[in-house]
Design a protein around this motif. Structure first.
Motif, PDB file in Angstrom:
ATOM      1  N   TYR A  37       0.813  -1.182   0.011  1.00 51.55           N
ATOM      2  CA  TYR A  37      -0.284   0.010  -0.039  1.00 51.55           C
ATOM      3  C   TYR A  37       0.884   1.241   0.027  1.00 51.55           C
ATOM      4  O   TYR A  37       1.971   1.103   0.523  1.00 51.55           O
ATOM      5  N   GLY A  40      -3.273   6.599   2.055  1.00 51.01           N
ATOM      6  CA  GLY A  40      -4.767   6.417   2.459  1.00 51.01           C
ATOM      7  C   GLY A  40      -5.768   5.484   1.566  1.00 51.01           C
ATOM      8  O   GLY A  40      -6.603   4.861   2.492  1.00 51.01           O
ATOM      9  N   VAL A  43      -4.738   1.786   3.153  1.00 51.33           N
ATOM     10  CA  VAL A  43      -5.252   1.708   4.326  1.00 51.33           C
ATOM     11  C   VAL A  43      -6.859   1.815   4.483  1.00 51.33           C
ATOM     12  O   VAL A  43      -7.142   0.857   5.245  1.00 51.33           O
ATOM     13  N   ARG A 378       0.996  12.650   6.528  1.00 52.19           N
ATOM     14  CA  ARG A 378       0.173  12.311   5.403  1.00 52.19           C
ATOM     15  C   ARG A 378       1.082  12.546   4.105  1.00 52.19           C
ATOM     16  O   ARG A 378       2.404  13.011   4.186  1.00 52.19           O
ATOM     17  N   LYS A 384      -1.809  19.650   0.158  1.00 54.11           N
ATOM     18  CA  LYS A 384      -1.977  19.364   1.503  1.00 54.11           C
ATOM     19  C   LYS A 384      -1.208  20.262   2.349  1.00 54.11           C
ATOM     20  O   LYS A 384      -1.382  20.398   3.695  1.00 54.11           O
ATOM     21  N   TYR A 448       6.980   7.412   6.380  1.00 55.46           N
ATOM     22  CA  TYR A 448       5.761   7.303   7.229  1.00 55.46           C
ATOM     23  C   TYR A 448       4.993   6.151   6.602  1.00 55.46           C
ATOM     24  O   TYR A 448       4.858   5.823   5.403  1.00 55.46           O
ATOM     25  N   TRP A 450       2.387   2.462   8.250  1.00 55.58           N
ATOM     26  CA  TRP A 450       1.406   2.119   9.259  1.00 55.58           C
ATOM     27  C   TRP A 450       1.723   2.329  10.743  1.00 55.58           C
ATOM     28  O   TRP A 450       0.905   2.986  11.602  1.00 55.58           O
ATOM     29  N   LYS A 480      -8.581   8.537  13.073  1.00 56.65           N
ATOM     30  CA  LYS A 480      -7.549   7.813  13.912  1.00 56.65           C
ATOM     31  C   LYS A 480      -7.204   8.466  15.136  1.00 56.65           C
ATOM     32  O   LYS A 480      -7.255   8.008  16.278  1.00 56.65           O
TER      33      LYS A 480
HETATM   34  C1  LIG Z   1      -4.111   6.680   7.598  1.00 51.80           C
HETATM   35  C2  LIG Z   1      -2.877   6.753   6.626  1.00 51.80           C
HETATM   36  C3  LIG Z   1      -2.882   7.709   5.449  1.00 51.80           C
HETATM   37  C4  LIG Z   1      -3.918   8.481   5.063  1.00 51.80           C
HETATM   38  O1  LIG Z   1      -4.218   9.922   5.764  1.00 51.80           O
HETATM   39  P1  LIG Z   1      -4.913  10.990   5.432  1.00 51.80           P
HETATM   40  O2  LIG Z   1      -5.262  11.842   6.274  1.00 51.80           O
HETATM   41  O3  LIG Z   1      -5.933  10.349   4.530  1.00 51.80           O
HETATM   42  O4  LIG Z   1      -4.030  11.749   4.312  1.00 51.80           O
HETATM   43  C5  LIG Z   1      -1.737   7.646   4.587  1.00 51.80           C
HETATM   44  N1  LIG Z   1      -0.768   6.920   4.916  1.00 51.80           N
HETATM   45  C6  LIG Z   1      -0.551   6.210   6.169  1.00 51.80           C
HETATM   46  C7  LIG Z   1       0.438   5.245   6.376  1.00 51.80           C
HETATM   47  C8  LIG Z   1      -1.741   5.961   6.798  1.00 51.80           C
HETATM   48  O5  LIG Z   1      -1.755   5.188   8.097  1.00 51.80           O
END
Ligand SMILES: *Cc1c(COP(=O)(O)O)cnc(C)c1O
Length: 589
Positions: A37, A40, A43, A378, A384, A448, A450, A480
């Motif tokens: 993945y 977003g 996930v 993010r 963003k 960045y 999980w 989250k």
């Molecule tokens: C939740 C998540 C996202 C999505 O975050 P947004 O607020 O929708 O931009 C992206 N990357 C990871 C690793 C996540 O856990």
């Protein structure tokens, strides 16, 4: 709620593998150890399937193996991003499936096999996820690599991958004896599944012979979720690519059904054309999507996150004590409103300490648990605006001095081809170095993913989101944070329009045409409301944390979301027998 016990869904059961719904997504985050993945979308797909497994929904999912993953991000001292692939081995984690199916891509037969991952829900019910794989000896070397890189390669590579996902996925499900009643396309990447379904419908007759009834038959099977609020975000390919890669027989059919737009094959139009139900991912995104595609009827089902997955261990224990059924029934989180403030404080402090330890590990810098900490993490895409907080750096510094301290944590990958996104990371890191002092700590954490997302959304005090309107289709990381009692300060876009109650679940940054105007509203909230509350009215702050859980944690989860998909998209009343009719039927037997 276990859906396999519902008579109205049981009435749809059929022979063979009686999975009623098939879920297709280019990326699915199934576990932190499997790098299939990018962010977003993946996930969300994983969270949706985790909710489906919890609820006992008879569903099977299809994605690609992505043997080299997305990319592991490295940032040097100047914030220059480089990436490494993330090889993983389906052989060592997943179960191989027997069937091998073939799809003709660019005139060559491409053999496809599948690896199965059994995703287990809270009651032990499992959902199979099939990872398609073309790394097979009999394939041309050019085709063996088609299931290697998520969002890698050029647009030829992407179209070939989409053929593997959509057409290969339908054939694999068929070979495994699944006969779904509904096919859910999570974003347009999977839209070619409609062509494979049409080919099945025609039983070998040429595509050119398809009647309007044949097209309608496919339409009755398909539903589509669009995730992008800008036309440029939709997958498009030239007519030449469509002819060469998909074949001279399929291209005219795509033309005939209206999948070409401005001379380009547009996967969103293909999915729209063949879906009986279409939705955006938040109310506002529904409105934006209807403006973009006025000829289609587009609903909205607001995204969620999987509650257990995104609740920190300390809050999990707190909820287990006070709301023992919350894992099965996420609505129980509404009663978090009765959890004593002292326990909210303790649970958060424990999550914050875990985050501080992880930051120390990764950066060598030791943050302090009593200092107010802002999180911003993010995808590093320019809309963003991760640097909006630095519009007036001196004001930020003054603010940190006035209140005795401020810690800001950043994280996020830019797509390797996104130069402006990479420049934004460099900008944030450069400012972080310039502004660093005893009272103001700004750290950009690399890679960045999980685990880091869980630590950040659980451990900071405030979740900041500053997208340019209306580009945030939904956003999910603030959801989250909400599960962990972390309020948001955000632009009113995406899900936040629905989740925002000023001073109760967080705060809204006022709309302004100029970025600088929005930055001013951001600073004003911090200086006049948020920091005074945190530092001078800690009891009031904890009440806000608690109402954030009760109001937003109980609603913005994938259990609620999937129930809406089942009721409105997958199996609306119009498609199923009434419970009474089913009961009569079973009594008669
Ligand atoms: C939740 C998540 C996202 C999505 O975050 P947004 O607020 O929708 O931009 C992206 N990357 C990871 C690793 C996540 O856990």
């Amino acid at each position: 709620m276990r859906f396999d016990n519902l008579p109205r869904l049981a009435s749809l059961d059929c022979a063979g593998n009686n999975r009623l719904a098939a879920y297709f997504s280019m990326e699915i985050a199934v576990s932190p150890a499997i790098p299939t993945y990018s962010g977003g979308l993946g996930v969300l797909a994983g969270d949706t399937l985790r909710a489906a497994a919890d609820m006992g929904l008879p569903l099977a999912a299809v994605t690609l193996a992505h043997r080299l993953g997305y990319f592991r991000q490295h940032l040097d001292a100047n914030g220059v991003q480089t990436g490494e692939s993330q090889p993983w081995s389906p052989e060592s984690i997943l179960a191989p499936e027997e069937p091998i199916v073939t799809v003709t891509i660019e005139g060559r037969p491409v053999a496809i096999k599948a690896w199965r991952y059994d995703l287990e829900g809270v009651t032990g019910y499992t959902i199979p996820i099939y990872f398609l794989d073309t790394r097979l000896e009999q394939n041309d070397p050019r085709d063996q690599i088609l299931t290697d890189h998520l969002y890698g390669g050029d647009s030829d590579y992407r179209l070939r991958q989409e053929a593997v996902l959509g057409m290969g996925g339908i054939r694999i499900l068929d070979a495994l004896d699944y006969h779904p009643k509904v096919y859910h396309m999570n974003e347009g990447h999977a839209a070619l599944l409609t062509i494979a379904l049409l080919e099945q419908q025609l039983h070998g007759a040429p595509l050119g012979s398809a009647t309007e009834e044949d097209l309608d038959a496919v339409r009755e099977l398909c539903v589509f979720t669009t995730h992008t609020p800008v036309p440029a975000g939709h997958d498009r390919f030239s007519a030449e690519q469509a002819n060469r890669i998909l074949g001279m027989e399929r291209a005219p059919l795509l033309e005939r059904v209206g999948a070409f737009h401005d001379g380009l094959l547009n996967m969103t139009y293909l999915a729209l054309r063949f879906s009986r139900f279409v939705n955006g991912v938040a109310m506002q995104h529904g409105i934006v999507s209807r403006e973009m595609f006025p000829e289609y009827s587009i609903e909205a089902i607001t995204n969620g996150v999987h509650a257990v997955t995104w609740t920190s261990p300390s809050f999990q224990a707190t909820f287990d004590r006070h709301l023992p059924r919350w894992r099965q029934d996420n609505l129980a989180l509404r009663y978090a409103i009765d959890i004593p403030e002292a326990e909210i404080k303790e649970a958060h402090l424990e999550s914050k300490r875990a985050l501080i330890a992880a930051v120390k590990d990764r950066s060598g810098i030791e943050l302090l648990p009593e200092i107010f900490t802002i999180g911003f993490a993010r995808r590093a895409a320019t809309y963003k605006r991760s640097d909006l907080l630095f519009t007036d750096p001196e004001r930020l510094v003054r603010c940190a001095h006035e209140f005795g301290g401020l810690q800001i944590l950043y994280s996020g990958k830019a797509h390797p081809a996104d130069e402006p996104g990479k420049a934004m990371i460099r900008h944030v890191i450069e400012l972080a170095k310039q502004l660093d002092s005893d009272v103001l700590k700004i750290i950009y954490l690399e890679n960045y993913e999980w685990n880091l997302a869980a630590l950040l959304t659980g451990g900071v005090d405030l979740w900041l989101n500053t997208p340019k309107r209306p580009y945030e289709a939904s956003g999910t990381s603030g959801m989250k944070a909400a599960l962990n009692g972390v309020p948001s300060l955000s632009i009113l876009d995406g899900w936040w329009i629905e989740g925002w109650i000023e001073g109760v679940t967080g705060w809204a940054i006022a709309d302004h045409d100029e970025d600088a105007g929005e930055a001013t509203s951001l600073y004003e909230h911090l200086e006049q409301v948020i920091l005074p509350l945190y530092y001078h009215q800690p009891d009031q702050w904890r009440r806000i944390m608690r109402s954030t859980i009760a109001l937003n944690g109980s609603y913005f989860n994938t259990q609620r979301m999937l129930e809406q998909y089942v009721q409105n998209s997958y199996f609306p009343e119009s498609l199923v027998q009434s419970p009474a009719a089913t009961l009569e039927h079973s009594l008669a037997k």
